[in-house]
Design a protein around this motif. Structure first.
Motif, PDB file in Angstrom:
ATOM      1  N   THR A 103      43.281  19.768  72.057  1.00  0.00           N
ATOM      2  CA  THR A 103      43.769  19.792  70.575  1.00  0.00           C
ATOM      3  C   THR A 103      43.156  18.641  69.646  1.00  0.00           C
ATOM      4  O   THR A 103      42.600  17.622  70.391  1.00  0.00           O
ATOM      5  N   ILE A 104      42.677  18.945  68.477  1.00  0.00           N
ATOM      6  CA  ILE A 104      41.979  18.169  67.681  1.00  0.00           C
ATOM      7  C   ILE A 104      42.922  17.907  66.587  1.00  0.00           C
ATOM      8  O   ILE A 104      43.341  18.656  65.835  1.00  0.00           O
ATOM      9  N   VAL A 105      43.032  16.559  66.137  1.00  0.00           N
ATOM     10  CA  VAL A 105      43.950  16.066  65.231  1.00  0.00           C
ATOM     11  C   VAL A 105      43.045  15.220  64.134  1.00  0.00           C
ATOM     12  O   VAL A 105      42.260  14.365  64.478  1.00  0.00           O
ATOM     13  N   GLU A 106      43.020  15.624  62.937  1.00  0.00           N
ATOM     14  CA  GLU A 106      42.207  14.865  61.921  1.00  0.00           C
ATOM     15  C   GLU A 106      43.156  13.723  61.094  1.00  0.00           C
ATOM     16  O   GLU A 106      44.400  14.064  61.097  1.00  0.00           O
ATOM     17  N   PHE A 107      42.527  12.577  60.920  1.00  0.00           N
ATOM     18  CA  PHE A 107      43.511  11.539  60.306  1.00  0.00           C
ATOM     19  C   PHE A 107      42.563  10.826  59.621  1.00  0.00           C
ATOM     20  O   PHE A 107      41.329  10.830  59.745  1.00  0.00           O
ATOM     21  N   GLU A 108      43.051  10.163  58.581  1.00  0.00           N
ATOM     22  CA  GLU A 108      42.453   9.279  57.722  1.00  0.00           C
ATOM     23  C   GLU A 108      43.108   7.990  57.638  1.00  0.00           C
ATOM     24  O   GLU A 108      44.648   7.921  57.393  1.00  0.00           O
ATOM     25  N   ASN A 109      42.423   6.662  57.469  1.00  0.00           N
ATOM     26  CA  ASN A 109      43.096   5.574  57.472  1.00  0.00           C
ATOM     27  C   ASN A 109      42.368   4.333  56.965  1.00  0.00           C
ATOM     28  O   ASN A 109      41.184   4.059  57.366  1.00  0.00           O
ATOM     29  N   PRO A 110      42.741   4.226  55.762  1.00  0.00           N
ATOM     30  CA  PRO A 110      41.965   3.063  54.740  1.00  0.00           C
ATOM     31  C   PRO A 110      41.723   1.761  55.483  1.00  0.00           C
ATOM     32  O   PRO A 110      40.728   1.199  55.479  1.00  0.00           O
ATOM     33  N   VAL A 111      42.666   1.401  56.246  1.00  0.00           N
ATOM     34  CA  VAL A 111      42.503   0.122  57.021  1.00  0.00           C
ATOM     35  C   VAL A 111      41.536  -0.160  57.864  1.00  0.00           C
ATOM     36  O   VAL A 111      40.487  -0.740  57.974  1.00  0.00           O
ATOM     37  N   ILE A 112      41.200   1.126  58.733  1.00  0.00           N
ATOM     38  CA  ILE A 112      40.155   1.182  59.603  1.00  0.00           C
ATOM     39  C   ILE A 112      38.904   1.617  58.853  1.00  0.00           C
ATOM     40  O   ILE A 112      38.053   0.755  59.105  1.00  0.00           O
ATOM     41  N   GLU A 113      38.859   2.278  57.616  1.00  0.00           N
ATOM     42  CA  GLU A 113      37.591   2.325  57.049  1.00  0.00           C
ATOM     43  C   GLU A 113      37.194   0.801  56.453  1.00  0.00           C
ATOM     44  O   GLU A 113      36.121   0.578  56.659  1.00  0.00           O
ATOM     45  N   LYS A 114      38.308   0.114  55.980  1.00  0.00           N
ATOM     46  CA  LYS A 114      37.857  -0.983  55.400  1.00  0.00           C
ATOM     47  C   LYS A 114      37.385  -2.002  56.665  1.00  0.00           C
ATOM     48  O   LYS A 114      36.322  -2.962  56.299  1.00  0.00           O
ATOM     49  N   LEU A 115      38.182  -2.045  57.567  1.00  0.00           N
ATOM     50  CA  LEU A 115      37.586  -2.998  58.701  1.00  0.00           C
ATOM     51  C   LEU A 115      36.204  -2.717  59.294  1.00  0.00           C
ATOM     52  O   LEU A 115      35.299  -3.487  59.492  1.00  0.00           O
ATOM     53  N   GLN A 116      35.784  -1.285  59.217  1.00  0.00           N
ATOM     54  CA  GLN A 116      34.344  -0.886  59.824  1.00  0.00           C
ATOM     55  C   GLN A 116      33.409  -1.517  58.666  1.00  0.00           C
ATOM     56  O   GLN A 116      32.372  -1.926  59.079  1.00  0.00           O
ATOM     57  N   ASP A 117      33.897  -1.387  57.345  1.00  0.00           N
ATOM     58  CA  ASP A 117      32.752  -1.904  56.484  1.00  0.00           C
ATOM     59  C   ASP A 117      32.792  -3.344  56.698  1.00  0.00           C
ATOM     60  O   ASP A 117      31.482  -3.986  56.559  1.00  0.00           O
ATOM     61  N   GLU A 118      33.925  -4.210  56.842  1.00  0.00           N
ATOM     62  CA  GLU A 118      33.525  -5.527  57.064  1.00  0.00           C
ATOM     63  C   GLU A 118      32.967  -6.055  58.260  1.00  0.00           C
ATOM     64  O   GLU A 118      32.097  -6.812  58.258  1.00  0.00           O
ATOM     65  N   VAL A 119      33.032  -5.305  59.236  1.00  0.00           N
ATOM     66  CA  VAL A 119      32.165  -5.572  60.531  1.00  0.00           C
ATOM     67  C   VAL A 119      30.821  -5.349  60.076  1.00  0.00           C
ATOM     68  O   VAL A 119      29.968  -6.173  60.560  1.00  0.00           O
TER      69      VAL A 119
END
Length: 143
Positions: A103-119
């Motif tokens: 099973t493949i579930v798509e998800f979006e999470n703005p907190v994760i995206e922001k953290l990736q940008d910060e890293v």
């Protein structure tokens, strides 16, 4: 949206000097109608059920053209099968993949995206693209 993607594909194949064919149009219809991450085999079986004259090689080559045209993205989830998903301009999502049932579930999470940008920024790195895939067991398989 389907009309826009059909036009995009039509323009792409014309630009490449390829012919617009009924088979390619049929495969595109089936691909756009699906909301799953489909392997070549899965799409071929769906298409073939209604259009037995369309061969596996045609589906394979057409999916490659979809990817080249920017309509589809090839993805690998470590099981040896290439899958294809729709590409929607400006959209990004990540995946949860069940290692037992697939099973493949798509998800979006703005907190994760922001953290990736910060890293990335903290390391002086400019992200051009990325993908996140988390592997584990879905709720059904955990039971």
């Amino acid at each position: 949206m389907k009309r826009v993607k059909k036009k995009l594909f039509s323009d792409f194949i014309a630009q490449k000097g390829l012919k617009s064919t009924r088979q390619r149009d049929t495969i595109l219809e089936f691909f756009l109608a699906s909301d799953r991450h489909m392997s070549i085999e899965e799409l071929y079986l769906k298409v073939r059920a209604k259009h037995p004259n369309i061969g596996y090689a045609t589906v394979y080559r057409t999916l490659k053209l979809f990817a080249e045209a920017g309509l589809a993205r090839e993805i690998q989830f470590g099981d040896g099968q290439t899958r294809y998903e729709h590409v929607n301009e400006g959209e990004h999502h990540d995946h949860l993949v069940c290692t037992r049932c697939g099973t493949i579930v798509e998800f979006e999470n703005p907190v994760i995206e922001k953290l990736q940008d910060e890293v990335a920024l903290s390391h002086g790195f400019l992200i051009e693209t990325h993908k996140m895939e988390l592997y584990g067991l879905c709720p059904k398989c955990r039971k």
